[in-house]
Design a protein around this motif. Sequence first.
Motif, mmCIF file in Angstrom:
data_model
loop_
_atom_site.group_PDB
_atom_site.id
_atom_site.type_symbol
_atom_site.label_atom_id
_atom_site.label_comp_id
_atom_site.label_asym_id
_atom_site.label_seq_id
_atom_site.Cartn_x
_atom_site.Cartn_y
_atom_site.Cartn_z
ATOM 1 N N GLN A 470 -107.889 68.514 -20.836
ATOM 2 C CA GLN A 470 -109.022 68.625 -21.748
ATOM 3 C C GLN A 470 -108.923 67.589 -22.873
ATOM 4 O O GLN A 470 -109.924 66.989 -23.279
ATOM 5 N N LYS A 473 -109.667 64.232 -21.433
ATOM 6 C CA LYS A 473 -111.117 64.102 -21.246
ATOM 7 C C LYS A 473 -111.798 63.681 -22.543
ATOM 8 O O LYS A 473 -112.684 62.821 -22.555
ATOM 9 N N GLN A 474 -111.364 64.281 -23.651
ATOM 10 C CA GLN A 474 -111.946 63.928 -24.946
ATOM 11 C C GLN A 474 -111.649 62.472 -25.305
ATOM 12 O O GLN A 474 -112.518 61.752 -25.808
ATOM 13 N N GLU A 703 -104.922 72.519 -11.859
ATOM 14 C CA GLU A 703 -106.238 72.129 -12.371
ATOM 15 C C GLU A 703 -107.305 72.299 -11.295
ATOM 16 O O GLU A 703 -108.413 72.777 -11.567
ATOM 17 N N ARG A 711 -112.507 74.164 -16.588
ATOM 18 C CA ARG A 711 -112.127 72.754 -16.437
ATOM 19 C C ARG A 711 -112.746 71.899 -17.534
ATOM 20 O O ARG A 711 -113.816 72.169 -18.020
#
Length: 711
Positions: A470, A473-474, A703, A711
């Motif tokens: 996560q 992703k950011q 994941e 997710r």
Amino acid sequence: MKNQSFRRLLGGLLALALAIPAPQLLAAAPKPAWVDAQRLQQADQEPGNWMSHGRSYGEQRYSPLARINAGNVAKLGVAWTRKLDWDFGVEATPIVVDGVMYTTGPYSIVYAFDAATGKPLWRHDPGVPRDKGGEGCCSVVNRGVAVWEGKVYVGAFDGRLIALDARNGKRLWSVDTRLDPDKSYTITGAPRIVKGKVLIGNGGAEFGVRGYVTAYDARSGKQAWRFFTVPGDPAQPAENEAMRMALKTWHGNGWVKWGGGGTVWDSMAYDPELDLLYIGVGNGSPFNYQFRSDGKGDNLFLSSIVALRPETGEYVWHYQTTPGEMWDYTATQHMILADIRIDGQVRKVLMQAPKNGFFYVLDRTNGQLLSAEKFVPVNWASHIDLQTGRPVLTGAANYLDGKGMKLVMPSFLGGHNWQPMSYHPGTGLVYLPAQETAAGLEPQKEPLFMPIRNVVNIGLDVPSLPEDPQVVKQIAQSWKGALLAWDPVKQQAAWRVDYPTAWNGGTLATAGNLVFQGTADGRAVAYAADSGKELWSSPVNSGAMAGPVTYSVKGEQYVTFMVGWGGSFPNITGPLSLGARVKPEARVVTFKLGGQATLPPARQAVVALPPLEAVKADAGQLQIGRSLFNGLCANCHGLNAISGGVVPDLRYLSPDKHKLFPGIVYGGRANRGMPSFAGGIGQEDVERIRQYILLRAHALKAEQEAPLSSR
């Protein structure tokens, strides 16, 4: 009677031939790649050809062709496509002369195609050892060839400059351009040819080399001159006055061991009127300014634009974009020469948007800075002082101040990298493939110079990337790409198109009010040059990074994209490049109005993990394994063992491959491009790396099995 008729026919043909002027005879039956100084200087009189890297000596990448234009570009279809040998990064700008295309793929393989049909004419593999990829920072890429008087010139990845016969691709001569064969010198850039001399620079600054550019006689391959970009051993006499001047800006002698860097690995331009050759100079070796020069001095000519006399290599002037370079802020990015009106006066300018995030406009007659403004977020400098020409440092990116890791913007991948930009004289805009990136940098406490050549030595601890998907992703969402239509007079964007990820392709501007660009997510796109409106888009199966070209054959205009995902961003920062979601596929894709050819289906990514054994290492061993992987393996296989898809994702290793893992590491896989690490790391460390890969595979499995909502 038959003999008399034959004589009359022969006499008539001879009379007809004698009545045809010589230029028309040459035009009717040109010799392949017969390009000389006159043709290059008058490139605009032959808009159907693309005879040099930037189409013209000024490297504007603007075509006067307008049969394809904003009104009909939506009718473009595939004219032809050809697969290349290796599905790694493809970065070449094709050269097109008199209906023949000359281009390159990975491992410096040269291809000649019929430019109208794509029919293969010949292929030359220079035989670059397949395990040489580990001696370059950014894969076995090549940015194209040069042509001159019937010859095709290519810089091979292993450091050779090779001349080929344009008729058949057979080698005519070859020279080793390396200063020291025991060091990791490479060539990825395209040669340029000026006044009968082939000009080529080298890569390798990340591996500890000394930079230079060399000129060779185009006919014989004999070296004409060499200009070094950093000084040599101060205990030895300096090569020339330029090196004596540069030596005053270096301190200590760390650069002697580490090479100093300053490689001329890509950009060049030439002004025939001023008779000036412009070269772009790269980063320091190591990045760590403290190790290299005791943290003092400007370190000329790192990160500089340098003007030379092409006949002799004599220094004329320089402008340094990043004095005391310590962030990998190369000035090897594309340079454009143009005459533009500034404050009511037409100025002969040189424009560059290097890695450091500022767009520079220089007077190319003398190197005077005319203006410089940020084109992406920048935190290392507040602005460029127009009086001194120097950046005003903020201190925010000074990782040598003893206060821990610093966030640096732009990152080492830059606000703009090698992907070429273009200039449209009609709109007055530069079309710039920009990117917003950031990285955390921290110095090593002691210089670590490992004794194997395929290890990067930059003097920094490898930037840490979190493993939480996560968080990754950011971070990935903050690394953005954009096409900027940049006004070099106002020093601001006229319009902008945003992309979901960095590392999009170079640009092409045309008289048809068009800008073409390939994208990281596998498309070829055309925009209106004046407004930025998207007018056409087509899938090309993989990331298209190279600069497209346009040309014509028998009145038909074509646009060609060299396609193939790869290079430093997809390889190293795999977790951040997943937004591209393309597999590597190397091919030439050419379009024309009404084209009816088709592309094969795009390759699909592997999604199923093999059976996984349990992780046996403890937390401490796994942390060592992580550091070793990111230091030794991530350059190809991605930080945190997340591949960008160009080379195998090691999380998908089969049980059999895990058993063979030590042999693969020590023996390498030359046929797949992997070097040997024998002599560099011990067996315990190899097992720690393997255990870390297993850990990352289990994390991926968790994941994949998690509910979509989490997710």
